[in-house]
Enzyme design. Sequence first.
Site, PDB file in Angstrom:
ATOM      1  N   ARG A  56       0.819  -1.212   0.000  1.00 19.76           N
ATOM      2  CA  ARG A  56       0.000   0.000   0.000  1.00 19.76           C
ATOM      3  C   ARG A  56       0.857   1.267   0.000  1.00 19.76           C
ATOM      4  O   ARG A  56       0.442   2.321  -0.482  1.00 19.76           O
ATOM      5  CB  ARG A  56      -0.906  -0.008   1.248  1.00 19.76           C
ATOM      6  CG  ARG A  56      -2.057   0.994   1.177  1.00 19.76           C
ATOM      7  CD  ARG A  56      -2.869   0.993   2.464  1.00 19.76           C
ATOM      8  NE  ARG A  56      -2.106   1.479   3.566  1.00 19.76           N
ATOM      9  CZ  ARG A  56      -1.948   0.860   4.743  1.00 19.76           C
ATOM     10  NH1 ARG A  56      -2.548  -0.294   4.978  1.00 19.76           N
ATOM     11  NH2 ARG A  56      -1.206   1.370   5.686  1.00 19.76           N
ATOM     12  N   TYR A 109     -15.076  21.396 -10.507  1.00 19.48           N
ATOM     13  CA  TYR A 109     -15.614  20.100 -10.952  1.00 19.48           C
ATOM     14  C   TYR A 109     -16.739  19.718  -9.980  1.00 19.48           C
ATOM     15  O   TYR A 109     -16.539  19.788  -8.757  1.00 19.48           O
ATOM     16  CB  TYR A 109     -14.445  19.115 -10.898  1.00 19.48           C
ATOM     17  CG  TYR A 109     -14.729  17.677 -11.216  1.00 19.48           C
ATOM     18  CD1 TYR A 109     -15.187  17.304 -12.470  1.00 19.48           C
ATOM     19  CD2 TYR A 109     -14.498  16.683 -10.266  1.00 19.48           C
ATOM     20  CE1 TYR A 109     -15.420  15.965 -12.761  1.00 19.48           C
ATOM     21  CE2 TYR A 109     -14.722  15.345 -10.549  1.00 19.48           C
ATOM     22  CZ  TYR A 109     -15.185  15.000 -11.810  1.00 19.48           C
ATOM     23  OH  TYR A 109     -15.403  13.676 -12.095  1.00 19.48           O
ATOM     24  N   ASP A 181      -6.593  22.314  -9.000  1.00 19.47           N
ATOM     25  CA  ASP A 181      -6.945  21.209  -9.902  1.00 19.47           C
ATOM     26  C   ASP A 181      -6.466  21.631 -11.289  1.00 19.47           C
ATOM     27  O   ASP A 181      -7.068  22.485 -11.938  1.00 19.47           O
ATOM     28  CB  ASP A 181      -8.466  20.977  -9.860  1.00 19.47           C
ATOM     29  CG  ASP A 181      -8.909  19.811 -10.743  1.00 19.47           C
ATOM     30  OD1 ASP A 181      -8.186  19.477 -11.713  1.00 19.47           O
ATOM     31  OD2 ASP A 181      -9.988  19.253 -10.485  1.00 19.47           O
ATOM     32  N   LYS A 206      -7.445  11.569 -17.161  1.00 17.44           N
ATOM     33  CA  LYS A 206      -7.702  12.327 -18.380  1.00 17.44           C
ATOM     34  C   LYS A 206      -6.489  12.284 -19.317  1.00 17.44           C
ATOM     35  O   LYS A 206      -6.253  11.288 -19.950  1.00 17.44           O
ATOM     36  CB  LYS A 206      -8.115  13.752 -18.010  1.00 17.44           C
ATOM     37  CG  LYS A 206      -9.228  13.808 -16.930  1.00 17.44           C
ATOM     38  CD  LYS A 206     -10.571  13.362 -17.457  1.00 17.44           C
ATOM     39  CE  LYS A 206     -11.637  13.127 -16.400  1.00 17.44           C
ATOM     40  NZ  LYS A 206     -11.910  14.226 -15.504  1.00 17.44           N
TER      41      LYS A 206
HETATM   42  C1  LIG Z   1     -12.540  14.184 -14.251  1.00 12.23           C
HETATM   43  C2  LIG Z   1     -12.089  15.275 -13.388  1.00 12.23           C
HETATM   44  C3  LIG Z   1     -11.747  15.043 -12.065  1.00 12.23           C
HETATM   45  C4  LIG Z   1     -11.921  13.709 -11.403  1.00 12.23           C
HETATM   46  O1  LIG Z   1     -11.127  12.710 -11.934  1.00 12.23           O
HETATM   47  P1  LIG Z   1     -11.547  11.165 -11.737  1.00 12.23           P
HETATM   48  O2  LIG Z   1     -10.329  10.431 -12.090  1.00 12.23           O
HETATM   49  O3  LIG Z   1     -12.719  10.953 -12.659  1.00 12.23           O
HETATM   50  O4  LIG Z   1     -11.950  10.999 -10.305  1.00 12.23           O
HETATM   51  C5  LIG Z   1     -11.266  16.105 -11.330  1.00 12.23           C
HETATM   52  N1  LIG Z   1     -11.149  17.332 -11.860  1.00 12.23           N
HETATM   53  C6  LIG Z   1     -11.478  17.597 -13.126  1.00 12.23           C
HETATM   54  C7  LIG Z   1     -11.308  18.975 -13.644  1.00 12.23           C
HETATM   55  C8  LIG Z   1     -11.971  16.590 -13.928  1.00 12.23           C
HETATM   56  O5  LIG Z   1     -12.336  16.863 -15.179  1.00 12.23           O
END
Ligand SMILES: *Cc1c(COP(=O)(O)O)cnc(C)c1O
Length: 385
Positions: A56, A109, A181, A206
């Site tokens: 972990r 988000y 973010d 992404k």
């Molecule tokens: C998709 C997304 C997230 C979350 O990512 P996951 O891997 O789906 O949990 C966070 N911030 C933004 C801007 C996103 O587009």
Amino acid sequence: MSDDKKLKPETIATHAGRMSEAHFGAVNTPVYRASTILYRDLASLEAGNTTYRYGRLGTPSSSSFEDAVNELEGGARTIVAPSGLGAIALAIQAVCGAGDHLLMVDSCYHPTRLLCDRTLKRFGIETTYYDPLIGAGIEKLMKPNTRAVFCESPGSLTFEVQDVPAIAAVAHKQGASVLLDNTWATPVYFNAFDHGVDLSIQAATKYVGGHADVMIGYVAANESYRERLESAHHDLGLYASGDDCYLALRGLRTMPVRLARHQESGLKLAHWLAKHPAVERVLHPALETDPGHALWKRDFKGATGLFGVVLKDTPHSRFAAFMDSLKLFGMGYSWGGYESLIVPAKIHRSAAPFDAKGRVIRIHAGLEDTGDLIADLDQALANLG
Ligand SMILES: *Cc1c(COP(=O)(O)O)cnc(C)c1O
């Protein structure tokens, strides 16, 4: 490699985090599936200072990925999380606790908003949402117990560009931390630490993964926040599998090259859409007409392939005919993969309303030929009348 600051992102993405010598010369670190890590003897167990101690807490699969992104971010330490949202929750929990106040951008988000309004609230963390365009005006919202300011730039769905350095200057004056973010720009197009960010968050699901086949995230910290990040990660028991770290690192190797193409295609689509009679306006900070263009130009090195479109007001049946007649744009959540996507945007605001009469859609420009993509949009938009 890591002390040469002059290397470009393409070079870092290609070389960083490789451990070929430890793996018989294999270019890629293999997938480690491990819970137990055996100790050589009691002395090494008691010292607890071996590189790996328990699955972990990390394996060569996770450290290869973490080291590579850490170098790209220019951070002190990067830790992988099970998803992008998991990374957001980890970063906030690393800095905020009961009685603390969090300033959250109104264009965050949406699941980030739910985290604040439900779970963080239950744990005694109070959230105030702020206008994404607030800049240094955030000073008015700072309270004595404001522990962190969370930014996301450009914002989810509406793509407002934030003045992150101005916000960071205010936050740091009273010892609050700045979280970002940075999923849209990635560290290739926006260097978080150069703009005053303390914890840089990436939904690696992404663009880093890039192939719509992995859920993963990470948080990169500067030196001041490294220990807080490490202990929060340890205590929360967060983990990403060796298989997922492998896929994420594999995606990272080609990310800068893919981003250049996403940028080019996204801009072509955005310019074409801006002139279409069914379109009210395009939300893309790299367009000169975009209200966030000047800030984007000042702070960003590029734009990726995700942008918004405000359509002219139209009945739902025509909108459905448009969406359903697209052949190359898949309808589905997430983005950053090689494929083009489209979704209707559902905008949630509480501090600064978003002004749009017609429907808002979000487009991700994939790696297809742009002529084919534009032809597909053209035939589908005809349904809007
Ligand atoms: C998709 C997304 C997230 C979350 O990512 P996951 O891997 O789906 O949990 C966070 N911030 C933004 C801007 C996103 O587009």
